[in-house]
Write an enzyme that holds these catalytic residues in place. Structure first.
Site, PDB file in Angstrom:
ATOM      1  N   ILE A 128      -3.613  10.186  11.706  1.00  0.00           N
ATOM      2  CA  ILE A 128      -2.630  10.831  10.707  1.00  0.00           C
ATOM      3  C   ILE A 128      -3.401  11.516   9.335  1.00  0.00           C
ATOM      4  CG2 ILE A 128      -0.462  10.155   9.331  1.00  0.00           C
ATOM      5  CD1 ILE A 128      -0.550   9.521  12.256  1.00  0.00           C
ATOM      6  N   ALA A 141     -10.077  -6.021  12.950  1.00  0.00           N
ATOM      7  CA  ALA A 141      -9.004  -6.341  11.824  1.00  0.00           C
ATOM      8  C   ALA A 141      -7.769  -5.814  12.757  1.00  0.00           C
ATOM      9  CB  ALA A 141      -9.234  -5.780  10.605  1.00  0.00           C
ATOM     10  N   LYS A 142      -7.602  -4.688  13.213  1.00  0.00           N
ATOM     11  CA  LYS A 142      -6.437  -4.147  13.701  1.00  0.00           C
ATOM     12  C   LYS A 142      -6.026  -4.910  14.929  1.00  0.00           C
ATOM     13  CE  LYS A 142      -5.551  -1.183  10.211  1.00  0.00           C
ATOM     14  NZ  LYS A 142      -4.524  -1.466   9.492  1.00  0.00           N
ATOM     15  N   GLY A 145       0.792  -1.411   0.011  1.00  0.00           N
ATOM     16  CA  GLY A 145      -0.008   0.075  -0.017  1.00  0.00           C
ATOM     17  C   GLY A 145       0.818   1.275   0.038  1.00  0.00           C
ATOM     18  N   ALA A 146       1.644   1.338  -0.865  1.00  0.00           N
ATOM     19  CA  ALA A 146       2.718   2.512  -0.947  1.00  0.00           C
ATOM     20  C   ALA A 146       2.663   3.529  -1.974  1.00  0.00           C
ATOM     21  CB  ALA A 146       4.126   1.762  -1.042  1.00  0.00           C
ATOM     22  N   SER A 147       1.172   3.511  -2.562  1.00  0.00           N
ATOM     23  CA  SER A 147       0.992   4.604  -3.580  1.00  0.00           C
ATOM     24  C   SER A 147       0.567   5.671  -3.072  1.00  0.00           C
ATOM     25  CB  SER A 147      -0.063   4.024  -4.707  1.00  0.00           C
ATOM     26  OG  SER A 147      -1.195   3.621  -3.820  1.00  0.00           O
ATOM     27  N   ARG A 148       0.155   5.688  -1.862  1.00  0.00           N
ATOM     28  CA  ARG A 148      -0.764   6.886  -1.109  1.00  0.00           C
ATOM     29  C   ARG A 148      -0.312   6.980   0.327  1.00  0.00           C
ATOM     30  NH1 ARG A 148      -5.695   6.914  -0.873  1.00  0.00           N
ATOM     31  NH2 ARG A 148      -5.895   4.808  -1.440  1.00  0.00           N
ATOM     32  N   TYR A 180     -13.170  -2.705  11.404  1.00  0.00           N
ATOM     33  CA  TYR A 180     -11.790  -2.129  11.336  1.00  0.00           C
ATOM     34  C   TYR A 180     -11.231  -2.315  12.689  1.00  0.00           C
ATOM     35  CZ  TYR A 180      -8.226   1.598  10.783  1.00  0.00           C
ATOM     36  OH  TYR A 180      -6.870   2.143  10.528  1.00  0.00           O
ATOM     37  N   SER A 211      -3.472  -0.034  14.474  1.00  0.00           N
ATOM     38  CA  SER A 211      -4.241   1.239  14.669  1.00  0.00           C
ATOM     39  C   SER A 211      -4.385   1.320  16.000  1.00  0.00           C
ATOM     40  CB  SER A 211      -5.413   1.271  14.094  1.00  0.00           C
ATOM     41  OG  SER A 211      -6.256   2.292  14.409  1.00  0.00           O
TER      42      SER A 211
HETATM   43  P1  NAP Z   1      -4.736   5.850   2.510  1.00  0.00           P
HETATM   44  O1  NAP Z   1      -4.190   7.008   2.315  1.00  0.00           O
HETATM   45  O2  NAP Z   1      -5.963   5.601   2.257  1.00  0.00           O
HETATM   46  O3  NAP Z   1      -3.665   4.757   1.503  1.00  0.00           O
HETATM   47  C1  NAP Z   1      -3.989   3.497   1.702  1.00  0.00           C
HETATM   48  C2  NAP Z   1      -3.265   2.742   0.797  1.00  0.00           C
HETATM   49  O4  NAP Z   1      -3.318   1.188   1.078  1.00  0.00           O
HETATM   50  C3  NAP Z   1      -2.922   2.940  -0.570  1.00  0.00           C
HETATM   51  O5  NAP Z   1      -1.702   3.051  -0.936  1.00  0.00           O
HETATM   52  C4  NAP Z   1      -3.629   1.700  -1.171  1.00  0.00           C
HETATM   53  O6  NAP Z   1      -3.364   1.478  -2.574  1.00  0.00           O
HETATM   54  C5  NAP Z   1      -3.095   0.691  -0.312  1.00  0.00           C
HETATM   55  N1  NAP Z   1      -4.108  -0.294  -0.527  1.00  0.00           N
HETATM   56  C6  NAP Z   1      -5.812  -0.593   0.034  1.00  0.00           C
HETATM   57  N2  NAP Z   1      -6.128  -1.804  -0.268  1.00  0.00           N
HETATM   58  C7  NAP Z   1      -4.945  -2.476  -0.946  1.00  0.00           C
HETATM   59  C8  NAP Z   1      -5.026  -3.829  -1.303  1.00  0.00           C
HETATM   60  N3  NAP Z   1      -6.159  -4.659  -1.332  1.00  0.00           N
HETATM   61  N4  NAP Z   1      -3.808  -4.104  -1.974  1.00  0.00           N
HETATM   62  C9  NAP Z   1      -2.524  -3.525  -2.089  1.00  0.00           C
HETATM   63  N5  NAP Z   1      -2.721  -1.934  -1.538  1.00  0.00           N
HETATM   64  C10 NAP Z   1      -4.016  -1.776  -0.798  1.00  0.00           C
HETATM   65  O7  NAP Z   1      -4.380   5.189   4.150  1.00  0.00           O
HETATM   66  P2  NAP Z   1      -3.287   5.698   5.029  1.00  0.00           P
HETATM   67  O8  NAP Z   1      -3.879   6.583   6.066  1.00  0.00           O
HETATM   68  O9  NAP Z   1      -2.007   5.816   4.372  1.00  0.00           O
HETATM   69  O10 NAP Z   1      -3.323   4.122   5.866  1.00  0.00           O
HETATM   70  C11 NAP Z   1      -2.260   3.383   5.848  1.00  0.00           C
HETATM   71  C12 NAP Z   1      -2.190   2.142   6.964  1.00  0.00           C
HETATM   72  O11 NAP Z   1      -2.319   3.037   8.192  1.00  0.00           O
HETATM   73  C13 NAP Z   1      -3.579   1.430   6.877  1.00  0.00           C
HETATM   74  O12 NAP Z   1      -3.368   0.233   7.421  1.00  0.00           O
HETATM   75  C14 NAP Z   1      -4.417   2.105   7.939  1.00  0.00           C
HETATM   76  O13 NAP Z   1      -5.288   1.326   8.540  1.00  0.00           O
HETATM   77  C15 NAP Z   1      -3.499   2.506   8.994  1.00  0.00           C
HETATM   78  N6  NAP Z   1      -3.736   3.611  10.021  1.00  0.00           N
HETATM   79  C16 NAP Z   1      -3.836   4.916   9.339  1.00  0.00           C
HETATM   80  C17 NAP Z   1      -4.408   5.998  10.284  1.00  0.00           C
HETATM   81  C18 NAP Z   1      -4.703   7.324   9.827  1.00  0.00           C
HETATM   82  O14 NAP Z   1      -5.111   8.214  10.586  1.00  0.00           O
HETATM   83  N7  NAP Z   1      -4.583   7.722   8.527  1.00  0.00           N
HETATM   84  C19 NAP Z   1      -4.487   5.527  11.529  1.00  0.00           C
HETATM   85  C20 NAP Z   1      -4.215   4.327  12.156  1.00  0.00           C
HETATM   86  C21 NAP Z   1      -3.697   3.346  11.300  1.00  0.00           C
HETATM   87  P3  NAP Z   1      -4.045   1.822  -3.891  1.00  0.00           P
HETATM   88  O15 NAP Z   1      -4.695   3.099  -3.724  1.00  0.00           O
HETATM   89  O16 NAP Z   1      -3.191   1.770  -4.952  1.00  0.00           O
HETATM   90  O17 NAP Z   1      -5.188   0.748  -3.872  1.00  0.00           O
END
Ligand code: NAP
Length: 243
Positions: A185, A155-156, A9-12, A152, A139
């Site tokens: 975040i 899962a976490k 999940g490194a695209s965003r 969610y 999380s």
């Molecule tokens: P995000 O900006 O929505 O980015 C999610 C990333 O996951 C995207 O690069 C997406 O890729 C990838 N992804 C989703 N489903 C996928 C799949 N089936 N196969 C491969 N890649 C997949 O989310 P983020 O905030 O960076 O979150 C990253 C991680 O941190 C997650 O596990 C999230 O639960 C955790 N987290 C985030 C927060 C927060 O506040 N942001 C807090 C606690 C935990 P594509 O777009 O290419 O599909």
């Protein structure tokens, strides 16, 4: 050869920040993406302009077949995997009674099965090398539970359980397994939060600010080089969860 690191999940968002910074720091990075091909290509191009090469690899990590293709690609090219960062994930906010079977399955497959499949496929190669590190991005909600995010939270919490169990099973093989439990975040995942929501979160956070992906990356950089930490759930959350 410097360490070979897969970031799912490194695209965003957080994953992109991790992949970018690790590449700049000289690691061999394989940045996985699923839907956001353009974003992944942009990441690769940005780094290339600085003379840094990374691999980008499309795989839906909730599917065993895709995971196997990703891992085979890395092993064919680099012959080893030093670090796996299970970051790919989705979130969804819904009343418990509105969560459909499809919602539940997708949540588990994307956030939990993905980490299970990736870890299983990668760990075989780490065992051969008698070293490795797996970092699961869980999380704060896996620890505290979140209203309207029951699936969610499950899962976490599952990820954190996997972290501890794997740390015990593979500690004797010199493989470290840890979770990072982020707080709120600023990424696309929180696009549905308005200014008022953020204000409330910030008020509840002892450090009185929102998190940035770089906050997670800093911890990752330390965990990659650390040699005596395993089975831990490390909160990077401005103190919003103090246990
Ligand atoms: P995000 O900006 O929505 O980015 C999610 C990333 O996951 C995207 O690069 C997406 O890729 C990838 N992804 C989703 N489903 C996928 C799949 N089936 N196969 C491969 N890649 C997949 O989310 P983020 O905030 O960076 O979150 C990253 C991680 O941190 C997650 O596990 C999230 O639960 C955790 N987290 C985030 C927060 C927060 O506040 N942001 C807090 C606690 C935990 P594509 O777009 O290419 O599909």
């Amino acid at each position: 050869m410097s360490k070979v690191i897969i970031v799912t999940g490194a695209s965003r968002g957080i994953g992109r920040n991790i992949a970018y910074n690790l590449a700049v720091n000289g690691y061999n990075v394989i940045a996985n993406y699923n839907n956001s091909e353009k974003d992944a290509q942009k990441l690769k191009d940005e780094l290339k302009m600085q003379g840094i090469e990374i691999d980008i690899f499309k795989a839906n990590v909730s599917k065993r077949n895709d995971v196997q293709k990703l891992v085979n690609f890395v092993i064919d090219k680099y012959k080893k995997i030093d670090v796996l960062i299970n970051n790919a994930g989705i979130a969804q906010s819904k009343l418990f009674t509105d969560i459909t079977d499809e919602d539940f399955e997708k949540m588990m497959q994307t956030n939990l099965y993905s980490a299970f499949y990736m870890s299983q496929e990668v760990i075989r190669h780490m065992v051969r090398e008698h070293k490795g590190s797996i970092i699961n991005i869980s999380s704060m909600y896996g620890i505290t539970g979140a209203s309207c995010e029951v699936h969610y939270s499950i899962a976490k919490a599952g990820m954190d359980g996997m972290t501890k169990a794997l740390a015990k099973e593979y500690g004797p093989t010199n493989i470290r397994v840890n979770s990072i439990a982020p707080g709120a975040i600023d990424t696309d995942m929180n696009n549905d939060l308005n200014e008022e929501d953020w204000k409330k979160i910030i008020e509840e956070t002892p450090l009185m600010k929102k998190g940035n992906p770089i906050d997670i990356t800093r911890c990752i950089k330390w965990l990659i080089e650390d040699e005596f930490t395993t089975g831990q759930v490390i909160s990077i959350d401005g103190g919003i969860v103090i246990r």
